[in-house]
Design a protein around this motif. Sequence first.
Motif, PDB file in Angstrom:
ATOM      1  N   ARG A 220      42.102  -1.459  85.760  1.00  0.00           N
ATOM      2  CA  ARG A 220      41.597  -0.595  84.691  1.00  0.00           C
ATOM      3  C   ARG A 220      42.623  -0.509  83.561  1.00  0.00           C
ATOM      4  NH1 ARG A 220      38.629   4.936  85.600  1.00  0.00           N
ATOM      5  NH2 ARG A 220      38.396   4.503  83.366  1.00  0.00           N
ATOM      6  N   VAL A 221      43.900  -0.373  83.928  1.00  0.00           N
ATOM      7  CA  VAL A 221      44.935  -0.331  82.899  1.00  0.00           C
ATOM      8  C   VAL A 221      44.948  -1.649  82.128  1.00  0.00           C
ATOM      9  CG1 VAL A 221      47.419  -0.165  82.469  1.00  0.00           C
ATOM     10  CG2 VAL A 221      46.339   1.335  84.166  1.00  0.00           C
ATOM     11  N   ALA A 222      44.897  -2.767  82.857  1.00  0.00           N
ATOM     12  CA  ALA A 222      44.899  -4.080  82.200  1.00  0.00           C
ATOM     13  C   ALA A 222      43.702  -4.249  81.279  1.00  0.00           C
ATOM     14  CB  ALA A 222      44.930  -5.190  83.251  1.00  0.00           C
ATOM     15  N   GLY A 223      42.554  -3.714  81.682  1.00  0.00           N
ATOM     16  CA  GLY A 223      41.343  -3.890  80.902  1.00  0.00           C
ATOM     17  C   GLY A 223      41.198  -2.928  79.744  1.00  0.00           C
ATOM     18  N   GLU A 224      41.775  -1.725  79.859  1.00  0.00           N
ATOM     19  CA  GLU A 224      41.565  -0.697  78.845  1.00  0.00           C
ATOM     20  C   GLU A 224      42.740  -0.519  77.890  1.00  0.00           C
ATOM     21  OE1 GLU A 224      40.425   2.931  80.764  1.00  0.00           O
ATOM     22  OE2 GLU A 224      38.850   1.966  81.974  1.00  0.00           O
ATOM     23  N   ILE A 225      43.915  -1.033  78.256  1.00  0.00           N
ATOM     24  CA  ILE A 225      45.096  -0.894  77.397  1.00  0.00           C
ATOM     25  C   ILE A 225      45.457  -2.263  76.831  1.00  0.00           C
ATOM     26  CG2 ILE A 225      47.467  -0.089  77.226  1.00  0.00           C
ATOM     27  CD1 ILE A 225      45.482   2.115  77.951  1.00  0.00           C
ATOM     28  N   GLU A 226      45.401  -2.398  75.532  1.00  0.00           N
ATOM     29  CA  GLU A 226      45.747  -3.670  74.877  1.00  0.00           C
ATOM     30  C   GLU A 226      47.251  -3.905  74.976  1.00  0.00           C
ATOM     31  OE1 GLU A 226      45.716  -5.735  70.423  1.00  0.00           O
ATOM     32  OE2 GLU A 226      45.142  -3.620  70.702  1.00  0.00           O
ATOM     33  N   TYR A 227      47.614  -5.105  75.406  1.00  0.00           N
ATOM     34  CA  TYR A 227      49.035  -5.449  75.492  1.00  0.00           C
ATOM     35  C   TYR A 227      49.584  -5.766  74.105  1.00  0.00           C
ATOM     36  CZ  TYR A 227      53.231  -8.235  76.123  1.00  0.00           C
ATOM     37  OH  TYR A 227      54.505  -8.725  76.016  1.00  0.00           O
ATOM     38  N   ILE A 228      50.706  -5.156  73.758  1.00  0.00           N
ATOM     39  CA  ILE A 228      51.392  -5.455  72.503  1.00  0.00           C
ATOM     40  C   ILE A 228      52.874  -5.640  72.793  1.00  0.00           C
ATOM     41  CG2 ILE A 228      49.752  -4.193  71.055  1.00  0.00           C
ATOM     42  CD1 ILE A 228      51.842  -1.905  70.919  1.00  0.00           C
ATOM     43  N   ARG A 229      53.538  -6.385  71.939  1.00  0.00           N
ATOM     44  CA  ARG A 229      54.999  -6.535  72.029  1.00  0.00           C
ATOM     45  C   ARG A 229      55.635  -5.442  71.176  1.00  0.00           C
ATOM     46  NH1 ARG A 229      56.709 -11.340  74.249  1.00  0.00           N
ATOM     47  NH2 ARG A 229      58.791 -10.922  73.415  1.00  0.00           N
ATOM     48  N   ARG A 230      56.631  -4.782  71.726  1.00  0.00           N
ATOM     49  CA  ARG A 230      57.350  -3.755  70.984  1.00  0.00           C
ATOM     50  C   ARG A 230      58.841  -4.045  71.092  1.00  0.00           C
ATOM     51  NH1 ARG A 230      57.993   1.224  71.614  1.00  0.00           N
ATOM     52  NH2 ARG A 230      57.622   1.503  73.841  1.00  0.00           N
ATOM     53  N   ASP A 231      59.489  -4.255  69.947  1.00  0.00           N
ATOM     54  CA  ASP A 231      60.917  -4.544  69.956  1.00  0.00           C
ATOM     55  C   ASP A 231      61.772  -3.286  69.908  1.00  0.00           C
ATOM     56  OD1 ASP A 231      60.475  -7.288  70.040  1.00  0.00           O
ATOM     57  OD2 ASP A 231      60.335  -7.432  67.859  1.00  0.00           O
ATOM     58  N   GLU A 232      61.170  -2.178  69.435  1.00  0.00           N
ATOM     59  CA  GLU A 232      61.966  -0.957  69.350  1.00  0.00           C
ATOM     60  C   GLU A 232      62.228  -0.414  70.753  1.00  0.00           C
ATOM     61  OE1 GLU A 232      57.655   0.459  68.691  1.00  0.00           O
ATOM     62  OE2 GLU A 232      58.903  -1.299  68.244  1.00  0.00           O
ATOM     63  N   PRO A 233      63.372   0.258  70.958  1.00  0.00           N
ATOM     64  CA  PRO A 233      63.711   0.768  72.290  1.00  0.00           C
ATOM     65  C   PRO A 233      62.831   1.947  72.689  1.00  0.00           C
ATOM     66  CG  PRO A 233      65.321   1.530  70.674  1.00  0.00           C
ATOM     67  CD  PRO A 233      64.421   0.552  69.964  1.00  0.00           C
ATOM     68  N   GLY A 234      62.913   2.300  73.975  1.00  0.00           N
ATOM     69  CA  GLY A 234      62.200   3.462  74.469  1.00  0.00           C
ATOM     70  C   GLY A 234      60.868   3.109  75.096  1.00  0.00           C
TER      71      GLY A 234
END
Length: 278
Positions: free
Chosen positions: A151-165
């Motif tokens: 469900r997480v894989a299907g409902e949350i779009e994967y993005i790359r984030r370079d900022e920390p945290g």
Amino acid sequence: MASLVTLTHVTAYRYDRPVLLGPQTIRLSPAPHAAAVVRRHALKVEPANHRLFHRRDPQGNPESLAVFDGRVEHFTVVAELEAELVPVNPFAFVLEDGADRWPFRYDPLLAAELAPNLRSGVTGEGIAALIPTRRENGEDTIPALLAVARRVAGEIEYIRRDEPGIWEPEEVISRAQGSCRDTGWLLVHAFRAMGIAARFCSGYLLDTNENTAELHAWAEAFLPGAGWVGFDPTSGLLAAEFHLPLSAASDPRLAAPVSGTHEPCGVTFSASLSLVAT
């Protein structure tokens, strides 16, 4: 068929003036529960005016501490490893009686040992909507946990984030997007809300077809009879030989690849990973 891979990971920090660094903790050594067979691993730290100490954290993860003498203009870590990736069946385990049906309770002694990984706090509306409704007769544990990961894989779009945290789980749900570390921490919270001990795992995801590697993060659940089992919320799959764990902890800050302090200054960060498979 097994694959032999060589990975080189360079992490570099360059400062806008010579600075004093506090001790730097490096978590870029393969964890002992990796499915891959690690043949060689080495860490190189620059500049040369440092001492490097190797140790284990409370979870048994390998880590190194770099202590610098004097000021530095840059801090570079080169991690190199050679590993054999042998295909594994991630479902090759048998859960203990009782643990094979969710919900279940841990033995009190085991629950005390797992306490930091069971701490869930208040369950928000977003997480509550992710987890399955408890049935009177329960349901098979592995399918129930996989359903949440998918469900997480299907409902949350994967993005790359370079900022920390790391974004908090409810923020990830409201945004409907996040990096692998964001969704990994979200899945940890979802499992804990189900009464399942879970921890955050950072490591490498290896792709021998494309000869690429990247830093990755996922969740691990402790299941009696199986031990720690990895669930990847980016793919919705169990972790297997292409997931190479580096550090796992109850809090993602304790699994960061590199952590430490420095004097106030401007910092330029860069990282590169290269993979050769034979």
